[in-house]
Design a protein around this motif. Structure first.
Motif: not given
Ligand SMILES: [Zn+2]
Ligand SMILES: [Zn+2]
Length: 346
Positions: A174-195
């Motif tokens: 879901m986090g990765l999908l949100q990053a993909e959607i965020g990029r499509w919307i044009g959000a910048h920067p898109v930042i993801v944290s994980g482990i």
């Protein structure tokens, strides 16, 4: 036919059961593909308050109509995607447009569940949740319609916009999908944290900044990426109260947080109230999706605006579903799609 049945935590079996029959207004689909969702994994591991022993599992499906009695609109052979639930449309929450809060949301469900060779789609899902697909559409990609719809619903609750920073906590699907959607919307920067190293590698294809939270302080990294201000919008996509606390620490003044992941029942979050008062931080959450989110999700996937296929790390036959779930329990892979009508080995 073969179908996966849930009998309690850790107790899932593939069984031979009769093919379901459609009554007038209902439809039977040959399931082409069904995505394994975090909810399925959670149910497999710990059980689920709403899923009774003896139920089927799987709700992210695409399929082909094999039976559609009493329906002029739907023809045998048509390819479709189905929302796993639809609101009633007439209760007080529906009249407010708060469809994901409709108390009747789960009154109709796929029978027995998506991890089956065939499913019966009840009347309300047929009339309000089923969407015809072009012959050429990718049956695996379209399984993402439900998860994408959930993300769109979450994003609208905090109004994710172009040119705003978007911080997603969690490198699960879901986090990765949100990053993909965020990029499509044009959000910048898109930042993801994980482990999870394997998932962070996928994250680097969809995010501008990837934080390995095992070695880096997420707060420092987000401030560095946002000129010291903090993130405009933050989505908590991991079931961890500490992640919600990180969100409160790194959201900028006037920013917004969506608590996307469900937390263990009874979880509480200490909040410094002045973050809400003086800093005007919006703290909200979201659950599920409404019909418009689902339609939009289908459009984004079938038009190729979202590249969801890069999140698919395995496609398996129905017989291998349990094994695939066990791998996901151990965080191996990102998204697994079950090909329900493909004999093993194809
Ligand atoms: Zn799902
Ligand atoms: Zn309703």
């Amino acid at each position: 036919m073969k179908a996966l049945k849930y009998y309690g935590p850790g107790n899932i079996r593939i069984e031979e059961i009769p093919v379901p029959q459609a009554e007038s207004g209902e439809v039977v689909l040959a399931v082409e593909a069904c995505g394994i969702c975090a909810t399925d994994i959670k149910t497999f591991q710990r059980g689920h308050p709403k899923i009774r022993p003896g139920s089927g599992l799987g709700h992210e499906i695409s399929g082909v109509i094999v039976e559609a009695p009493g329906s002029g609109q739907w023809q045998r052979g048509a390819r479709v995607v189905v929302a796993p639930y639809v609101p009633c449309g007439s209760c007080p929450q529906c009249l407010r447009g708060r469809y994901s809060l409709c108390p009747h949301l789960f009154e109709e469900a796929l029978d027995p569940g998506g991890f089956s060779e065939f499913v019966r789609v009840p009347r309300r899902l047929v009339s309000q949740g089923m969407i015809a697909l072009p012959e050429s559409s990718n049956s695996t990609a379209i399984c993402f319609a439900e998860p994408v719809a959930c993300c769109l619903h979450a994003f609208s609750s905090i109004d994710v916009k172009a040119r705003e920073s978007l911080f997603i906590i969690g490198d699960g699907v879901m986090g990765l999908l949100q990053a993909e959607i965020g990029r499509w919307i044009g959000a910048h920067p898109v930042i993801v944290s994980g482990i999870t190293p394997e998932r962070l590698k996928v994250a680097s294809a969809v995010a501008d900044v990837v934080i390995d939270a095992r070695h880096e302080d997420a707060g420092d990294a987000v401030r560095r990426a946002t000129a010291g201000e903090g993130a405009d919008k933050v989505v908590v996509s991991v079931a961890d109260v500490a992640a919600a606390q990180t969100a409160l620490a790194v959201v900028r003044k006037g920013g917004a947080i969506n608590l996307f992941a469900g937390m263990p029942a009874g979880s509480t979050l200490p909040v410094e109230i002045n973050r809400i008062h003086y800093d005007e931080v919006l703290l909200t959450g979201s659950f599920g999706f409404g019909p418009n989110d689902f339609r939009k999700a289908v459009e984004l996937i079938s038009s190729g605006k979202l590249d969801v296929m890069r999140l698919v790390t395995a496609s398996v036959p129905l017989e291998a579903t349990i094994d695939a779930m066990e791998k996901l329990v151990h965080q191996q892979g990102v998204k697994t799609i079950v090909l329900c009508n493909h004999p093993a080995g194809q």
